[in-house]
Design an enzyme around this catalytic site. Structure first.
Site, PDB file in Angstrom:
ATOM      1  N   LYS B  78       0.828  -1.203   0.000  1.00 27.28           N
ATOM      2  CA  LYS B  78       0.000   0.000   0.000  1.00 27.28           C
ATOM      3  C   LYS B  78       0.862   1.254   0.000  1.00 27.28           C
ATOM      4  O   LYS B  78       0.652   2.184  -0.781  1.00 27.28           O
ATOM      5  CB  LYS B  78      -0.932   0.020   1.212  1.00 27.28           C
ATOM      6  CG  LYS B  78      -1.997  -1.040   1.179  1.00 27.28           C
ATOM      7  CD  LYS B  78      -2.977  -0.881   2.321  1.00 27.28           C
ATOM      8  CE  LYS B  78      -2.325  -0.956   3.674  1.00 27.28           C
ATOM      9  NZ  LYS B  78      -1.691  -2.247   3.919  1.00 27.28           N
ATOM     10  N   CYS B 170     -11.220   1.404  17.860  1.00 27.72           N
ATOM     11  CA  CYS B 170     -10.132   0.447  17.669  1.00 27.72           C
ATOM     12  C   CYS B 170      -9.158   0.346  18.828  1.00 27.72           C
ATOM     13  O   CYS B 170      -8.723  -0.755  19.161  1.00 27.72           O
ATOM     14  CB  CYS B 170      -9.397   0.725  16.363  1.00 27.72           C
ATOM     15  SG  CYS B 170      -8.450   2.232  16.300  1.00 27.72           S
ATOM     16  N   MET B 171      -8.762   1.459  19.447  1.00 27.63           N
ATOM     17  CA  MET B 171      -7.691   1.356  20.441  1.00 27.63           C
ATOM     18  C   MET B 171      -8.146   1.607  21.868  1.00 27.63           C
ATOM     19  O   MET B 171      -7.367   1.453  22.787  1.00 27.63           O
ATOM     20  CB  MET B 171      -6.563   2.359  20.107  1.00 27.63           C
ATOM     21  CG  MET B 171      -5.879   2.104  18.790  1.00 27.63           C
ATOM     22  SD  MET B 171      -5.356   0.386  18.534  1.00 27.63           S
ATOM     23  CE  MET B 171      -4.122   0.218  19.812  1.00 27.63           C
ATOM     24  N   MET B 337      -6.819  -5.909  16.718  1.00 32.86           N
ATOM     25  CA  MET B 337      -8.260  -5.768  16.895  1.00 32.86           C
ATOM     26  C   MET B 337      -8.940  -7.014  17.422  1.00 32.86           C
ATOM     27  O   MET B 337     -10.017  -6.931  18.014  1.00 32.86           O
ATOM     28  CB  MET B 337      -8.901  -5.343  15.577  1.00 32.86           C
ATOM     29  CG  MET B 337      -8.421  -3.992  15.113  1.00 32.86           C
ATOM     30  SD  MET B 337      -8.741  -2.756  16.367  1.00 32.86           S
ATOM     31  CE  MET B 337      -7.222  -1.825  16.345  1.00 32.86           C
ATOM     32  N   GLY B 374      -3.638   0.450  15.183  1.00 35.00           N
ATOM     33  CA  GLY B 374      -4.141   0.293  13.823  1.00 35.00           C
ATOM     34  C   GLY B 374      -3.851   1.469  12.926  1.00 35.00           C
ATOM     35  O   GLY B 374      -3.375   1.315  11.811  1.00 35.00           O
ATOM     36  N   GLN B 375      -4.151   2.680  13.438  1.00 37.20           N
ATOM     37  CA  GLN B 375      -4.062   3.857  12.582  1.00 37.20           C
ATOM     38  C   GLN B 375      -2.729   4.576  12.758  1.00 37.20           C
ATOM     39  O   GLN B 375      -2.064   4.425  13.769  1.00 37.20           O
ATOM     40  CB  GLN B 375      -5.213   4.816  12.897  1.00 37.20           C
ATOM     41  CG  GLN B 375      -6.569   4.193  12.607  1.00 37.20           C
ATOM     42  CD  GLN B 375      -7.674   5.205  12.758  1.00 37.20           C
ATOM     43  OE1 GLN B 375      -7.948   5.978  11.841  1.00 37.20           O
ATOM     44  NE2 GLN B 375      -8.319   5.212  13.904  1.00 37.20           N
TER      45      GLN B 375
END
Lengths: 152, 751, 94
Positions: B78, B170-171, B337, B374-375
């Site tokens: 990516k 998510c976190m 996750m 995640g981000q």
């Protein structure tokens, strides 16, 4: 004399018909499959065909298997990252042999610089790192859990 | 000399073809001729790879890994294909508004008109219904400076604590896990621990697809040291397991029992480090302190045999992985996750920390629990900045009076400015919008109409409230609900800091001018804020550097101190790890360790000091197994789970613009185990209905043994098949993070 | 008459062979080989034959792909000779 020649000619003609018929039959019965790779250019490939690997597993199985078991395969450096998209409409221009400095260098520039410092400019990568395969120095990450069971 | 027109045209056609060989055909990923390379951070995951963007003639033309950042030049597919995203036709380049309400079209207008149209409903709501009626919904992909300013504008300016963001989804459980166990958020180790580990415990993470460059680092560690053991615990056997020594498939949601089972074995076989946990840990059940003996007794319910009956993992395997974990010289756990997005996500996080605290595999090289973020900027921008409804900057809490007073002093606010009650967390926010209590929301850099759980229910709020959205791409689902769309500058079109998984802050410098009429989101936020009426003295910044200067000096008053990470340093170096109190401090590797962590006094009597806790000790929690909110039952006999694929980032608004990535996964599918497929007479490609108590959707089947029997998986990136419609919105009671990983579904072929 | 400029992407080592094949077809004029991989070609044919023309190029052994770079028309009435589905489509604004 004439009858031998005549028999020979008839035999030859008969053989030619059989052989020709055989080839016509094969062509008709297996119109595209006989040499699946040869006639399929990338522009014929189905629009919804997802990744390169699924078709190349059939058309160029050796390369596909090499890639899958190599580091790039384990790490999911997929075909299009280096080769682009064959219909020419991709972000990366299609190339069957990627240009080393820019394509390999996009990730491996530090290692390439180290190699060049030690051994001088080699000019290409794949003489020593055969395309899609493990590098010469070590085995790739060996697949540890090669089974189709989902639990241990 | 006469030239026939026909020949002229032919010559022109040839010339054009020739020029294409040299020019635009290569523009997307051209090599060579770059005038300069601008340092930055990848736009995608929380690994936070450093990149160098090649610029030529004012355009970004190529990208390569930054050899001086932690990724040492490597990128995943990516990141390697980020450049075409910048110039995609899907970019929104002009502001748009719906003049006539939700049923009107979006029409392009000027910035002046758009910003006034955006600000007025907020002004009105504030005046008529007060600060609780407006909200900001931000993102772990926004730059730190943007999140800091938005948080300050809302909590200090508008006096509204309705600041939340997608890290809630998510976190949040990882945050609460760190805070309950150690007193402070964020990991104590770094990626360096991967290079020194002897055992990896990867649970609830498809690292090879979600954090590919970290996966490479783990694989490389195993390659160079073949004794290294890798345990992968996941109901799905993903590509990550290709390098595993043991793959453990447990029944979805039973990992709590599994980890308690491991703890049981570790203590029974006396593989725990009694000296470490005796010195550095307290044992707590609920809110009550207990002792080690009571903990042992608690674990009597988690013998390998009992755990086998809960998890379907053979007892021998539980013993094996417990021994591998404990006997190694240093164990690193990684999770994502699968552990966080659960109704007992905080407990699951605690249990991972328990294993490390019991065995002493913590606070030394190669031994640490490392939560994978995640981000790209959930850590730096949202967690550290405190841009969540219950937080204030640097780990302070809204509902703690002393913390509020500290922030009011630091921000030069009159006492009592910051509202004493926490604001609405994400689910409460969208419910509040549906109920009409929240009348206006500013959504920045995220796509909630695609990513919220229980979509049919929670998107109702987007239909009632006034929605202002900054967005770069036309394909975002949330645009369908936006009243105002403001085009933000994308990624390297502006400068700003990202803070990744390993406490590392790295700067993306501006490589090119913002395209079209897009503007840096920081400017948009401040312009918007001033029009709504925020005191300009609160946001006196000319640019992102000004914000950074204030923020770093503020951090010096806390243990999240990064005052030594100046803008100049960020420009020179490829990221610095905090704590970093002074400019000549190199950054911190081992947190909580004397002589490594500058926040630990040099003369502290102990080597390890968990300074987040009043007595310096971490907590081992007695957390029982608790089943998921909606396990499979007779009526809905399958468990449905969801996740990412390597080729697409989240809702694919960015990766979907790259033809190669789009072609790799053009749409969602459902993974079904071959045993289940046979029983249901489903073959590869068949249209299959997934029906839950919320909704039903039809997916093409992909028969593979990735999922264990009884489990089906579908990726969530596809806007035409938004699997979140099928999920409930039950959330962890402590962190308020929804359980995206488990719900019950029917699976049947379309007849 | 349509005049079409395009690049032909060929398998390495096949450039000369492909060029010779194309030279043998009257509609094509070749303008050279680039890096043993690309041929610069201009085709000249009535518009209704365009699709078939490119298919023939693709059918040549060794051709990987065809990238069209420009197209002009000369001396013909488009509406009369070209089927509707190949005519330009107005851009949607949504």
């Amino acid at each position: 004399m004439a009858s031998v020649k005549k028999t020979l000619l008839i035999g030859l003609f008969f053989a030619a018909v059989c052989v020709g018929g055989f080839f016509v039959y094969i062509n008709a019965a297996f119109p595209t499959v006989r040499c699946e790779a040869a006639k399929v250019t990338h522009l014929n490939a189905p629009e919804d065909l997802s990744d390169c690997a699924s078709c190349h597993a059939k058309t160029t199985p050796r390369d596909a298997q090499d890639w899958k078991e190599s580091k790039h395969g384990v790490l999911l450096v997929k075909c299009f990252v280096c080769h682009g998209q064959p219909d020419g409409k991709g972000a990366i221009p299609f190339n069957a042999k990627p240009e080393y400095k820019t394509v390999c260098g996009a990730c491996h520039e530090p290692a390439m610089n180290r190699m060049a410092a030690k051994y001088g400019e080699v000019g290409d990568c794949h003489t020593c790192h055969p395309r899609h395969q493990n590098p010469i120095h070590r085995n790739a990450f060996e697949a540890k859990t090669v089974t189709d069971k989902t639990s241990f | 000399m006469t030239i026939l027109r026909r020949d002229f045209l032919k010559g022109t056609a040839a010339a054009i073809a020739l020029s294409v060989l040299a020019g635009p055909v290569r523009a997307a990923q051209s090599g060579g001729g770059e005038e300069k390379w601008i340092k930055g951070v990848c736009r995608y995951c929380g690994t936070g790879c450093g990149v160098l963007v090649g610029v030529k003639g004012g355009k970004a033309v190529s990208i390569k890994g930054d050899p001086r950042n932690h990724n040492q030049g490597l990128l995943c597919l990516k990141g390697a294909m980020l450049i075409p995203v910048i110039y995609s036709e899907d970019r929104i380049l002009k502001p748009m508004i719906r003049k006539g309400g939700k049923n009107d079209q979006l029409t392009e207008v000027s910035w002046e008109e758009a910003l006034d149209f955006a600000a007025n409903p907020f002004k009105k709501a504030l005046a008529e219904a007060g600060p609780a009626s407006i909200a900001y919904y931000g993102s772990g992909q926004a730059l730190t400076e943007e999140s800091y300013v938005a948080n300050k504008m809302w909590k200090a300016g508008f006096k509204s604590n309705n600041v939340d963001g997608n890290p809630r989804l998510c976190m949040a459980s990882a945050v609460a896990g760190y805070i309950t166990t150690f007193g402070k958020d964020e990991p104590m180790g770094t990626y360096n621990d991967i290079d020194a580990a002897s055992c990896f415990f990867i649970i609830g993470s498809n690292t090879s697809e979600a954090h590919p460059v970290l996966f490479q680092r783990i694989a490389k560690r195993k390659e160079t040291s073949p004794d290294v053991k890798i345990i992968v615990a996941d109901p799905r056997r993903t590509n990550t397991s290709r390098i595993a020594d043991v793959h453990v498939s447990f029944k979805p949601g039973t990992d709590l029992a599994l980890m308690n089972g491991m703890a049981h074995v570790i203590i029974r076989e006396e593989l725990d480090d009694a000296r470490f946990h005796g010195k550095y840990c307290n044992f707590v059940k609920g809110n009550d302190p207990v002792n080690f003996e009571e903990y042992k007794k608690f674990l009597d319910d988690y013998t390998p045999e009992k755990v086998e009956s809960i998890t379907d993992v053979p007892a021998a395997t539980i013993v094996k992985i417990a021994r591998m974990f404990a006997e190694s010289k240093g164990t690193v756990s990684l999770w994502c996750m699968g552990i966080n997005q659960r109704v007992r996500g905080v407990w699951a996080n605690n249990l991972i920390h328990n294993l490390h605290l019991l065995t002493g595999h913590i606070c030394r090289p190669g031994a640490t629990p490392l939560s994978l973020t995640g981000q790209p900027n959930a850590c730096g921008g949202v967690r550290d900045v405190g841009a969540l409804a219950h937080l204030l900057p640097n780990g302070r809490m809204v509902e703690n009076e002393a913390h509020r007073k500290e922030m009011e002093a630091l921000w030069n606010l009159p006492p009592g400015t910051i509202a004493p009650k926490m604001g609405r967390h994400t689910i409460a926010l969208f419910e509040g919008m549906t109920a009409g209590d929240v009348k206006a929301v500013f959504i920045h850099c995220t796509n909630p109409a695609h990513t919220l759980p229980n979509l049919n229910k929670l998107t109702k709020g987007l239909q009632t409230a006034f929605v202002v959205q900054t967005e770069c791409f036309k394909t975002a689902e949330t645009l369908k609900y936006a009243d105002v769309v403001l085009p933000a500058a994308f990624w390297c079109e502006t400068d700003g800091v990202y803070g990744c998984t390993e406490r590392r802050y790295s700067l993306t410098e501006q490589a090119i001018k913002p395209l079209g009429e897009s503007r840096p989101a920081l400017e948009i936020l401040m312009d918007f804020g001033k029009r709504v009426g925020v005191d300009p003295k609160l946001i006196p910044y000319q640019n992102a550097s000004d914000v950074w200067e204030e923020w770093r000096l503020l951090s010096a008053k806390s243990v999240y101190n990064f005052a030594g990470i100046t803008r100049a340093r960020l420009k020179k170096e490829s990221g610095v790890k905090w704590p970093c109190p002074t400019e000549n401090h190199p950054g911190t590797y081992l947190r909580y360790v004397r002589d490594d962590d500058p926040m630990v006094p040099k003369d502290h009597p102990n080597k390890v000091f968990f300074y987040g806790k009043p007595d310096g000790k971490a907590v081992i929690f007695l957390r029982p197994y608790d089943p998921p909110f909606e396990p499979a039952d007779a009526e809905y006999p399958f468990v449905l789970t969801t996740g990412r694929v390597i080729d697409h980032w989240h809702t694919a608004t960015m990766t979907g613009t790259v033809p190669e990535l789009r072609k790799a996964y053009p749409g969602a599918y459902v993974e079904i185990n071959p045993e289940d497929a046979k029983k249901l007479s489903i073959v590869n490609g068949d249209p299959v209905v997934l029906e839950t108590r919320r909704d039903k959707l039809t997916f093409p089947a992909r028969i593979t043994d990735t999922c264990m029997p009884g489990l089906v998986f579908t990726p969530f990136f596809d806007p035409k098949l938004m699997v979140n419609k099928l999920f409930h919105d039950a959330a962890d009671p402590i962190s308020k993070e929804p359980e995206y990983k488990i719900c019950a579904t029917k699976v049947y072929k379309v007849s | 008459m349509a005049i079409l400029g395009f690049l032909t992407h060929v398998l390495a080592g096949q450039a000369r062979v492909v060029e010779d094949t194309l030279k043998g077809m009257p509609e094509f004029t070749t303008y050279g080989i680039h890096k043993d991989s690309y041929l610069v070609v201009v085709a000249e044919a009535p518009s209704e034959q365009l699709e078939g023309l490119l298919d023939r190029v693709r059918g040549v052994q060794g051709v990987l792909a065809v990238y069209v770079t420009s197209l002009t028309r000369e001396d013909e009435d488009l509406e009369k000779t070209v089927p509707a589905h190949t005519q330009p489509v107005r851009n949607k604004t949504s």
